[in-house]
Design a protein around this motif. Structure first.
Motif, PDB file in Angstrom:
ATOM      1  N   HIS A 136       2.226   2.999   1.787  1.00 23.23           N
ATOM      2  CA  HIS A 136       3.395   2.343   1.205  1.00 23.23           C
ATOM      3  C   HIS A 136       3.774   2.904  -0.160  1.00 23.23           C
ATOM      4  CE1 HIS A 136       1.959  -0.704   4.135  1.00 23.23           C
ATOM      5  NE2 HIS A 136       3.246  -0.915   4.296  1.00 23.23           N
TER       6      HIS A 136
ATOM      7  N   ARG B 284       6.384  -1.172   7.316  1.00 24.65           N
ATOM      8  CA  ARG B 284       5.240  -0.728   8.131  1.00 24.65           C
ATOM      9  C   ARG B 284       5.556  -0.815   9.619  1.00 24.65           C
ATOM     10  NH1 ARG B 284       1.830  -3.633   5.862  1.00 24.65           N
ATOM     11  NH2 ARG B 284       1.620  -5.438   7.231  1.00 24.65           N
ATOM     12  N   TYR B 285       6.119  -1.941  10.047  1.00 25.51           N
ATOM     13  CA  TYR B 285       6.429  -2.089  11.473  1.00 25.51           C
ATOM     14  C   TYR B 285       7.523  -1.118  11.909  1.00 25.51           C
ATOM     15  CZ  TYR B 285       3.517  -6.266  11.866  1.00 25.51           C
ATOM     16  OH  TYR B 285       2.455  -7.123  11.900  1.00 25.51           O
TER      17      TYR B 285
ATOM     18  N   ALA C 274      -2.618   1.087  14.545  1.00 27.98           N
ATOM     19  CA  ALA C 274      -2.273   0.986  13.133  1.00 27.98           C
ATOM     20  C   ALA C 274      -3.560   0.825  12.336  1.00 27.98           C
ATOM     21  CB  ALA C 274      -1.342  -0.202  12.909  1.00 27.98           C
TER      22      ALA C 274
ATOM     23  N   ARG D 264       5.766  -5.115   4.786  1.00 31.62           N
ATOM     24  CA  ARG D 264       5.443  -5.404   6.192  1.00 31.62           C
ATOM     25  C   ARG D 264       6.559  -4.903   7.108  1.00 31.62           C
ATOM     26  NH1 ARG D 264       4.230 -10.142   5.344  1.00 31.62           N
ATOM     27  NH2 ARG D 264       6.211 -11.182   5.754  1.00 31.62           N
TER      28      ARG D 264
ATOM     29  N   THR E 285      -2.274  -3.617  16.429  1.00 32.32           N
ATOM     30  CA  THR E 285      -2.672  -3.936  15.062  1.00 32.32           C
ATOM     31  C   THR E 285      -3.973  -4.732  15.091  1.00 32.32           C
ATOM     32  OG1 THR E 285      -1.500  -6.051  14.921  1.00 32.32           O
ATOM     33  CG2 THR E 285      -0.234  -4.053  14.420  1.00 32.32           C
TER      34      THR E 285
ATOM     35  N   LEU F 121       5.816   2.249  12.271  1.00 31.62           N
ATOM     36  CA  LEU F 121       4.925   2.250  13.433  1.00 31.62           C
ATOM     37  C   LEU F 121       5.715   2.339  14.736  1.00 31.62           C
ATOM     38  CD1 LEU F 121       2.361  -0.467  12.282  1.00 31.62           C
ATOM     39  CD2 LEU F 121       1.869   1.973  12.619  1.00 31.62           C
TER      40      LEU F 121
ATOM     41  N   TRP G 164       6.205   5.232   3.231  1.00 29.34           N
ATOM     42  CA  TRP G 164       7.375   4.393   2.934  1.00 29.34           C
ATOM     43  C   TRP G 164       8.019   4.953   1.678  1.00 29.34           C
ATOM     44  CZ3 TRP G 164       7.208  -1.130   0.489  1.00 29.34           C
ATOM     45  CH2 TRP G 164       8.494  -1.670   0.476  1.00 29.34           C
TER      46      TRP G 164
ATOM     47  N   THR H 252      -1.528   5.844  10.024  1.00 31.15           N
ATOM     48  CA  THR H 252      -1.749   5.157   8.750  1.00 31.15           C
ATOM     49  C   THR H 252      -0.437   5.155   7.979  1.00 31.15           C
ATOM     50  OG1 THR H 252      -4.043   5.918   8.679  1.00 31.15           O
ATOM     51  CG2 THR H 252      -3.087   5.120   6.615  1.00 31.15           C
ATOM     52  N   VAL H 253      -0.046   3.995   7.488  1.00 29.82           N
ATOM     53  CA  VAL H 253       1.180   3.882   6.687  1.00 29.82           C
ATOM     54  C   VAL H 253       0.789   3.798   5.221  1.00 29.82           C
ATOM     55  CG1 VAL H 253       3.219   2.493   6.167  1.00 29.82           C
ATOM     56  CG2 VAL H 253       2.469   2.764   8.545  1.00 29.82           C
TER      57      VAL H 253
ATOM     58  N   SER I  31      -5.340   1.178   8.535  1.00 32.67           N
ATOM     59  CA  SER I  31      -5.145   1.332   7.090  1.00 32.67           C
ATOM     60  C   SER I  31      -6.383   1.872   6.386  1.00 32.67           C
ATOM     61  CB  SER I  31      -4.789  -0.029   6.480  1.00 32.67           C
ATOM     62  OG  SER I  31      -5.890  -0.920   6.598  1.00 32.67           O
TER      63      SER I  31
END
Length: 360
Positions: free
Chosen positions: A64, A110-111, A30, A107, A128, A114, A93, A61-62, A32
């Motif tokens: 958001h 994100r999880y 993970a 959060r 992470t 992932l 997201w 990479t997330v 960022s």
């Protein structure tokens, strides 16, 4: 790790950080774009190159969708991942964002993303970049909320989430060492401005850390406290496992109905308070359908239950007293009752909507 919190991480130290993942089929990293996660990616890539055979590394990479800079930062992570010979994906997201509790919702999203990426890549772990600094901040946040021993244990090095192992290999590494590592390798990174946004709890607590350190409460001390509390929590969990076996061995009552947890009230009352609390938590989590209950509400339930059990054991017997329901409460979608000298935990009936109750 090295006692020098400002020294770069050596290849030998990095090998120790990732050694337990050597036989994994694939790993999701993970990343960022911040210093911690970029260091995780760079260290993992260097470690993987040192192996004749090892797991496939997938960088995720997330985005958001909360900052306009996030898309550019994701592209920069992709560029660096490509230079390191690693596959990269950006996940977004989507949908409406909550107006309150945004950090927690982000959060969770994100999880979830992932975990989906890990399943799609055939990865057994998501790695992470949580550091010792994050551990200290988490402990402080939970301390101010009045969390119990389990909460004050903060983050575990390994945990399960959505069927995937969530791993934090840098949990005992200070952030300063990761930054020193990137500077020596001449690897760039970005700083998320929300990490300094005082409208969020974590940045406000982070700003207090220098003052706390002057009083002896530095990051290393808080991380050590969290580790000690985790050790105590693990011991209490073992005691709770033993208590469950004890209740089963002592139980002389009828077999419970399917889907119901039941045990003798007198045996339950003989156990330590923290163990009784955890037994209730386990049963409610197993049979409730509204998510984990708040610790304070479980404590209030235990106090009411203890009082009812004591009344049933010491009160003057009356006709039909053995069959009388002395307590009946719902919590987190579970129905907890005391009757006939036994405690029962079962799924609570579904709540009726207001419209349904009016017959509409």
């Amino acid at each position: 790790m090295s006692d020098d919190d400002n020294s770069p991480i050596s290849a030998r130290a990095a090998k120790q950080l990732f050694a337990e993942f050597k036989s994994a089929p694939a790993l999701v990293l993970a990343v960022s774009g911040g210093p911690d996660s970029v260091a995780l990616m760079w260290l993992a890539a260097r470690w993987r190159r040192s192996l004749a055979r090892g797991p496939e590394l997938n960088v995720v990479t997330v985005d958001h969708g909360l900052r306009t800079e996030a898309a550019r930062e994701a592209r920069e992570v992709k560029r660096l991942a490509t230079e390191l010979g690693l596959a990269h994906r950006t996940l977004r997201w989507r949908g409406a964002k909550p107006t309150t509790g945004l950090p927690a919702a982000a959060r969770e999203a994100r999880y979830r993303l992932l975990a989906q990426a890990a399943r799609s890549a055939g990865a057994s772990h998501v790695l992470t970049a949580h550091t010792r600094d994050d551990q200290a901040e988490t402990l402080l946040m939970r301390l101010l909320r009045g969390s119990g021993i389990a909460g004050l244990s903060a983050m575990a090095r390994l945990s399960m989430r959505d069927g995937i192992v969530l791993a934090r290999p840098l949990l005992d590494v200070p952030k300063s060492q990761l930054i020193a590592t990137l500077k020596r390798a001449r690897i760039g990174f970005v700083e998320d401005p929300t990490n300094r946004d005082a409208s969020f709890t974590r940045p406000r607590l982070r700003a207090l850390l220098p003052q706390l350190a002057a009083e002896g409460g530095d990051i290393r001390t808080f991380a050590r406290l969290s580790a000690r509390l985790a050790r105590a929590n693990a011991a209490v969990e073992v005691l709770t496992d033993g208590a469950e076996r004890f209740l089963r061995l002592r139980d002389r009552g009828p077999a419970p109905q399917p889907g119901v947890r039941s045990f003798e009230a007198s045996s339950f009352a003989s156990l330590p308070e923290e163990v009784r609390l955890r037994l209730l938590l386990r049963a409610i989590n197993a049979h409730g359908h509204e998510g984990p209950p708040e610790l304070g509400k479980v404590e209030a339930l235990l106090a009411a239950l203890d009082q009812a059990v004591e009344l049933s054991m010491t009160g003057r017997p009356r006709i039909g007293a053995n069959d009388r329901t002395l307590l009946k409460q719902t919590l987190a979608g579970a129905l907890i009752s005391l009757a006939g000298g036994r405690i029962h935990i079962a799924p609570a009936p579904a709540r009726r909507s207001k419209a349904g109750s009016r017959g509409e």
